[in-house]
Design an enzyme around this catalytic site. Structure first.
Site, PDB file in Angstrom:
ATOM      1  N   HIS A  35      40.307  39.541  45.560  1.00  0.00           N
ATOM      2  CA  HIS A  35      39.989  38.397  44.673  1.00  0.00           C
ATOM      3  C   HIS A  35      41.279  37.635  44.372  1.00  0.00           C
ATOM      4  O   HIS A  35      41.332  36.406  44.460  1.00  0.00           O
ATOM      5  CB  HIS A  35      39.342  38.916  43.375  1.00  0.00           C
ATOM      6  CG  HIS A  35      39.331  37.925  42.248  1.00  0.00           C
ATOM      7  ND1 HIS A  35      40.452  37.606  41.509  1.00  0.00           N
ATOM      8  CD2 HIS A  35      38.336  37.154  41.736  1.00  0.00           C
ATOM      9  CE1 HIS A  35      40.150  36.697  40.606  1.00  0.00           C
ATOM     10  NE2 HIS A  35      38.868  36.400  40.728  1.00  0.00           N
ATOM     11  N   ASN A  36      42.331  38.374  44.035  1.00  0.00           N
ATOM     12  CA  ASN A  36      43.591  37.718  43.686  1.00  0.00           C
ATOM     13  C   ASN A  36      44.244  37.050  44.895  1.00  0.00           C
ATOM     14  O   ASN A  36      44.875  36.005  44.760  1.00  0.00           O
ATOM     15  CB  ASN A  36      44.554  38.730  43.061  1.00  0.00           C
ATOM     16  CG  ASN A  36      44.207  39.013  41.610  1.00  0.00           C
ATOM     17  OD1 ASN A  36      43.067  38.803  41.190  1.00  0.00           O
ATOM     18  ND2 ASN A  36      45.144  39.503  40.851  1.00  0.00           N
TER      19      ASN A  36
ATOM     20  N   GLU B  10      42.553  33.962  45.203  1.00  0.00           N
ATOM     21  CA  GLU B  10      43.036  33.140  44.065  1.00  0.00           C
ATOM     22  C   GLU B  10      44.380  32.475  44.417  1.00  0.00           C
ATOM     23  O   GLU B  10      44.566  31.272  44.189  1.00  0.00           O
ATOM     24  CB  GLU B  10      43.181  34.068  42.852  1.00  0.00           C
ATOM     25  CG  GLU B  10      43.880  33.490  41.641  1.00  0.00           C
ATOM     26  CD  GLU B  10      44.132  34.579  40.568  1.00  0.00           C
ATOM     27  OE1 GLU B  10      43.158  35.212  40.115  1.00  0.00           O
ATOM     28  OE2 GLU B  10      45.292  34.786  40.187  1.00  0.00           O
TER      29      GLU B  10
ATOM     30  N   LYS C  82      39.365  43.709  43.617  1.00  0.00           N
ATOM     31  CA  LYS C  82      40.103  42.823  42.693  1.00  0.00           C
ATOM     32  C   LYS C  82      41.364  42.275  43.370  1.00  0.00           C
ATOM     33  O   LYS C  82      41.736  41.111  43.186  1.00  0.00           O
ATOM     34  CB  LYS C  82      40.472  43.582  41.409  1.00  0.00           C
ATOM     35  CG  LYS C  82      41.362  42.793  40.448  1.00  0.00           C
ATOM     36  CD  LYS C  82      40.679  41.534  39.975  1.00  0.00           C
ATOM     37  CE  LYS C  82      41.355  40.687  38.943  1.00  0.00           C
ATOM     38  NZ  LYS C  82      42.740  40.606  38.752  1.00  0.00           N
TER      39      LYS C  82
ATOM     40  N   SER D 285      38.739  40.486  35.857  1.00  0.00           N
ATOM     41  CA  SER D 285      39.247  39.133  36.078  1.00  0.00           C
ATOM     42  C   SER D 285      38.722  38.166  35.031  1.00  0.00           C
ATOM     43  O   SER D 285      37.602  38.290  34.560  1.00  0.00           O
ATOM     44  CB  SER D 285      38.842  38.624  37.462  1.00  0.00           C
ATOM     45  OG  SER D 285      39.330  37.297  37.631  1.00  0.00           O
TER      46      SER D 285
HETATM   47  C1  6PG Z   1      42.560  37.395  36.979  1.00  0.00           C
HETATM   48  C2  6PG Z   1      43.948  37.110  37.426  1.00  0.00           C
HETATM   49  C3  6PG Z   1      44.948  37.999  36.751  1.00  0.00           C
HETATM   50  C4  6PG Z   1      46.390  37.532  37.016  1.00  0.00           C
HETATM   51  C5  6PG Z   1      46.956  38.203  38.248  1.00  0.00           C
HETATM   52  C6  6PG Z   1      47.822  37.369  39.117  1.00  0.00           C
HETATM   53  O1  6PG Z   1      41.751  37.615  37.875  1.00  0.00           O
HETATM   54  O2  6PG Z   1      42.299  37.382  35.778  1.00  0.00           O
HETATM   55  O3  6PG Z   1      44.073  37.279  38.809  1.00  0.00           O
HETATM   56  O4  6PG Z   1      44.674  39.291  37.130  1.00  0.00           O
HETATM   57  O5  6PG Z   1      46.455  36.192  37.083  1.00  0.00           O
HETATM   58  O6  6PG Z   1      47.693  39.279  37.756  1.00  0.00           O
HETATM   59  O7  6PG Z   1      49.059  37.220  38.557  1.00  0.00           O
HETATM   60  P1  6PG Z   1      50.339  36.663  39.315  1.00  0.00           P
HETATM   61  O8  6PG Z   1      50.022  35.248  39.680  1.00  0.00           O
HETATM   62  O9  6PG Z   1      51.404  36.742  38.279  1.00  0.00           O
HETATM   63  O10 6PG Z   1      50.618  37.530  40.486  1.00  0.00           O
END
Ligand code: 6PG
Length: 466
Positions: A187-188, A191, A184, A130
């Site tokens: 994490h997303n 996010e 991960k 990430s």
């Molecule tokens: C990171 C990000 C990266 C990317 C994701 C989400 O941790 O560096 O999460 O992995 O932003 O792929 O992408 P999308 O918003 O396109 O689903």
């Protein structure tokens, strides 16, 4: 086990940035890309590290020409691309070689690939990376899954290239097989919820409090000096303060409000549902991305209903507190999901380590994560992270603002799905007796599903009419 022969397959934005980072830390790297021209361009454009890179025309050629044992990092899209690359590399790999999938793969695919490749004597590591392009170049946060002894062999290189928090590397072995990719993915998911939360906050300030993007950006910058400090708040402030050089309008006003998604947010929500964990903040954020994609339908809806979006009588302080409460609740759901998956898959995830390696380099890095790491270091919170004494104390002071913000937003017609989801979840999870007694009555009425009685026993039925 020692590993000194590293290869990188995939020289897109992330692969290039990570390759430069690796070379800068003094490791030589064999490189190849799907298109030979990309490799030639990469090598030609990296004179500073010229001696560090050995270019190869194809993946197969790279693997064949590298001395064993080899460790190949794949930085290519998840799905068919990584599947085909593994098949190509395998032909020339020998027992003891290592494949590292550093893309955003589905952890279930990683688990299956690990089983298959390990049966052939190869090691397969699923590594979440990430930090975007800048993070990959200067120090990402990395969540490594796979065999521990292979991690130990990779450790010197990965620690060298990782982000550092107070000098500590933001990389660790989080567990076997798919654990790294799962961490991960979560994490997303967090996010997604955090990004949507900031977008909702911006929307209220802009459309309910008549602030300009620059004014909202200035508030975000102030928040970044307090408990809401985070990379996402910092970059949101920058985006909001930026003016489009072509039109002189605020940059946000020339950006189409439609976002795509590559899958990790959706997978987080799906895995949570499968594991019986509530991640309704992530579901709401994924849903909001789906709404964003239906731009024409939204325009039609606006034409049909002509909604009036009113002013909200809120202060910037209330919004900051509401945002902090929502962030805590979103993270609480994410960590609950990690804990549940860890039990289900036997990963033995160390949750304080997960929080620690997210404190620098990654997209969700924030002041809150330091507090979360500390909370898990003390003793595992009973029930939920949100119930841990320091988190609960902050929630007690910030939830009244969240309630005021959600109430005002709903009354004035501003959609705030993530804040609403967070508040509903907290309200639901702090109520010993909810309203599922009626659901049980309904289920028994139409299907004789049976229910438990408060005065004892299960499998009871109600005296319903025929
Ligand atoms: C990171 C990000 C990266 C990317 C994701 C989400 O941790 O560096 O999460 O992995 O932003 O792929 O992408 P999308 O918003 O396109 O689903």
């Amino acid at each position: 086990m020692t590993l000194a022969n590293f290869g990188m397959y995939g020289l897109g934005t992330m692969g290039t940035a990570l390759a430069h980072n690796i070379a800068e830390k003094g490791f030589d790297l064999h490189v190849a890309s799907y298109r030979k021209e990309d490799m030639l361009e990469f090598v030609a454009e990296a004179p500073r590290f010229a001696g560090s890179f050995t270019g190869h025309d194809s993946l197969a050629e790279m693997v064949r020409d590298m001395p064993a044992p080899r460790a190949i990092i794949f930085l290519i899209p998840a799905g068919q691309a990584i599947e085909s690359a593994i098949a190509e590399a395998r032909t020339f790999m020998q027992p003891g070689d290592v494949l590292i999938d550093a893309g955003n793969s589905d952890f279930q695919d990683t688990r299956q690939r690990a089983t298959k490749l390990e049966a052939a004597g190869l090691a397969y590591m699923g590594m979440g990376v990430s930090g975007g392009e800048f993070g990959a170049r200067t120090g990402p946060s990395m969540m490594v899954g796979g065999t521990r002894s292979v991690w130990e062999a990779l450790r010197p290189m990965l620690e060298a290239i990782s982000a550092k928090f107070d000098g500590e590397p933001c990389v660790d072995h989080v567990g076997p097989d798919g654990a790294g990719h799962f961490v991960k993915t979560v994490h997303n998911g967090i996010e997604y919820a955090d990004m949507q939360l900031l977008a909702e906050t911006y929307g209220l300030m802009r459309h309910g409090m008549a602030m300009t993007p620059v004014e909202v950006g200035a508030h975000f910058s102030n928040w970044n000096d307090g408990p809401m400090q985070s990379y996402l708040v910092e970059i949101s402030a920058e985006v909001l303060k930026t003016v489009d050089p072509q039109s002189d309008k605020p940059m946000v006003d020339v950006i189409v409000d439609t976002a795509g998604q590559k899958g990790t947010g959706r997978w987080t929500a799906i895995e949570a549902l499968k594991l019986g964990v509530s991640a309704n903040t992530v579901e709401a954020a994924v849903g909001a991305r789906v709404w964003s994609a239906g731009r024409e339908t939204r325009a039609l809806g606006e034409e049909i209903f002509a909604p009036v979006r009113g002013a909200v009588a809120l202060t910037a302080d209330q919004l900051e507190q509401a945002a902090l409460a929502t962030r805590i609740l979103g993270h609480s759901q994410g960590f609950d999901l990690l804990a549940t998956a860890s039990r289900e898959y036997g990963w033995d995830l160390n949750l304080s380590r997960c929080a620690e390696i997210w404190r620098a380099g990654c997209i969700i890095r924030s002041d809150l994560l330091n507090g979360i790491a500390e909370a898990f270091r003390k003793e595992p919170p009973a029930g939920l992270l949100a119930f841990e004494p320091t988190m609960a104390e902050t929630l007690r002071t910030t939830v009244p603002a969240l309630r005021a913000v959600v109430g005002a937003a709903i009354a004035a017609g501003h959609p705030v799905p993530v804040m609403t989801a967070a508040l509903a979840w907290l309200d639901g999870m702090t109520q010993t007796r909810g309203t599922t007694d009626l659901i049980q009555g309904q289920r028994d009425y139409f299907g004789r599903h049976g229910f438990a009685r408060v005065d004892g026993g299960s499998g009871h039925h109600g005296p319903w009419a025929d």
